[in-house]
Write a protein that holds these residues in place. Structure first.
Motif, PDB file in Angstrom:
ATOM      1  N   GLU A  62      11.446 -38.291 -37.750  1.00 50.73           N
ATOM      2  CA  GLU A  62      10.407 -39.221 -37.278  1.00 50.73           C
ATOM      3  C   GLU A  62      11.010 -40.408 -36.527  1.00 50.73           C
ATOM      4  N   ALA A  63      12.165 -40.882 -36.988  1.00 46.64           N
ATOM      5  CA  ALA A  63      12.824 -42.040 -36.376  1.00 46.64           C
ATOM      6  C   ALA A  63      13.589 -41.677 -35.113  1.00 46.64           C
ATOM      7  N   GLY A  64      13.689 -40.382 -34.798  1.00 48.69           N
ATOM      8  CA  GLY A  64      14.406 -39.962 -33.600  1.00 48.69           C
ATOM      9  C   GLY A  64      15.906 -39.866 -33.766  1.00 48.69           C
ATOM     10  N   ILE A  65      16.383 -39.849 -35.010  1.00 46.65           N
ATOM     11  CA  ILE A  65      17.823 -39.734 -35.295  1.00 46.65           C
ATOM     12  C   ILE A  65      18.245 -38.261 -35.263  1.00 46.65           C
ATOM     13  N   LEU A  66      17.395 -37.402 -35.818  1.00 45.05           N
ATOM     14  CA  LEU A  66      17.617 -35.953 -35.835  1.00 45.05           C
ATOM     15  C   LEU A  66      16.432 -35.273 -35.160  1.00 45.05           C
ATOM     16  N   THR A  67      16.648 -34.061 -34.701  1.00 42.00           N
ATOM     17  CA  THR A  67      15.562 -33.223 -34.206  1.00 42.00           C
ATOM     18  C   THR A  67      15.720 -31.842 -34.825  1.00 42.00           C
ATOM     19  N   LEU A  68      14.616 -31.137 -34.934  1.00 40.98           N
ATOM     20  CA  LEU A  68      14.659 -29.757 -35.421  1.00 40.98           C
ATOM     21  C   LEU A  68      14.806 -28.832 -34.232  1.00 40.98           C
ATOM     22  N   ALA A  69      15.719 -27.885 -34.345  1.00 45.18           N
ATOM     23  CA  ALA A  69      15.976 -26.940 -33.253  1.00 45.18           C
ATOM     24  C   ALA A  69      16.088 -25.542 -33.838  1.00 45.18           C
ATOM     25  N   PRO A  70      15.847 -24.522 -33.010  1.00 49.89           N
ATOM     26  CA  PRO A  70      16.079 -23.150 -33.491  1.00 49.89           C
ATOM     27  C   PRO A  70      17.540 -22.991 -33.897  1.00 49.89           C
ATOM     28  N   ALA A  71      17.765 -22.148 -34.882  1.00 41.46           N
ATOM     29  CA  ALA A  71      19.130 -21.923 -35.373  1.00 41.46           C
ATOM     30  C   ALA A  71      20.023 -21.418 -34.250  1.00 41.46           C
ATOM     31  N   SER A  72      21.233 -21.911 -34.218  1.00 41.52           N
ATOM     32  CA  SER A  72      22.182 -21.547 -33.164  1.00 41.52           C
ATOM     33  C   SER A  72      22.641 -20.096 -33.277  1.00 41.52           C
ATOM     34  N   ASP A  73      22.448 -19.494 -34.465  1.00 38.78           N
ATOM     35  CA  ASP A  73      22.868 -18.096 -34.639  1.00 38.78           C
ATOM     36  C   ASP A  73      21.742 -17.102 -34.342  1.00 38.78           C
ATOM     37  N   GLY A  74      20.606 -17.609 -33.864  1.00 40.86           N
ATOM     38  CA  GLY A  74      19.493 -16.734 -33.512  1.00 40.86           C
ATOM     39  C   GLY A  74      18.623 -16.313 -34.678  1.00 40.86           C
TER      40      GLY A  74
END
Length: 146
Positions: A62-74
């Motif tokens: 929420e604070a913009g420190i982290l973001t959620l992304a798809p896993a790098s291993d697919g």
């Protein structure tokens, strides 16, 4: 105890602490710099309760420190990735590490060391400098604009 929000404070230190001031948040950021990106890995490394970790990760997103992304291993998992704002916390983490090294260990007590991956040499000490490059002590600074 109910936490008081410091989002409207005039002091930038107070506002920063409102976002990353609890120890779990800083340890999560530290672990993210060390390459940890999955919920289970944060939980295992920190030994934190799932609910507490979930709350802290949500707040950091929420604070913009982290973001959620798809896993790098697919895989179907999601990973927590530092944003540019989160990566800008690197000097803060290094400063806390160096302060801890200086003041919280007995001489000769084992500890981890932050090294330059290119040379494997310990990272240089952080210091505060004036615009002209000279080192500054706290007695040579003042806060203006209050």
């Amino acid at each position: 105890m109910k936490r008081t929000s410091l989002t409207g404070a005039l002091c930038p230190v107070a506002r920063a602490l409102d976002v990353i001031g609890d120890w779990w948040s800083l340890l999560i950021v530290r672990d993210a710099f060390d390459g940890i990106c999955r919920f289970s890995a944060f939980q295992q490394n920190l030994g934190i309760a799932r609910g507490m970790l979930s709350t802290r990760l949500h707040a950091l997103v929420e604070a913009g420190i982290l973001t959620l992304a798809p896993a790098s291993d697919g895989s179907a998992y999601k990973e927590y990735v530092l944003t540019p704002q989160g990566r800008a916390l690197f000097p803060v983490i290094v400063a806390l590490r160096q302060w801890g090294e200086d003041h919280l260990y007995a001489p000769g007590e084992p500890r981890s060391v932050l090294v330059d991956t290119r040379t494997d040499a310990p990272v240089a000490r952080l210091d505060v400098r004036a615009r002209d490059g000279r080192p500054l002590d706290w007695t040579e600074t003042a806060v203006r604009g209050r």
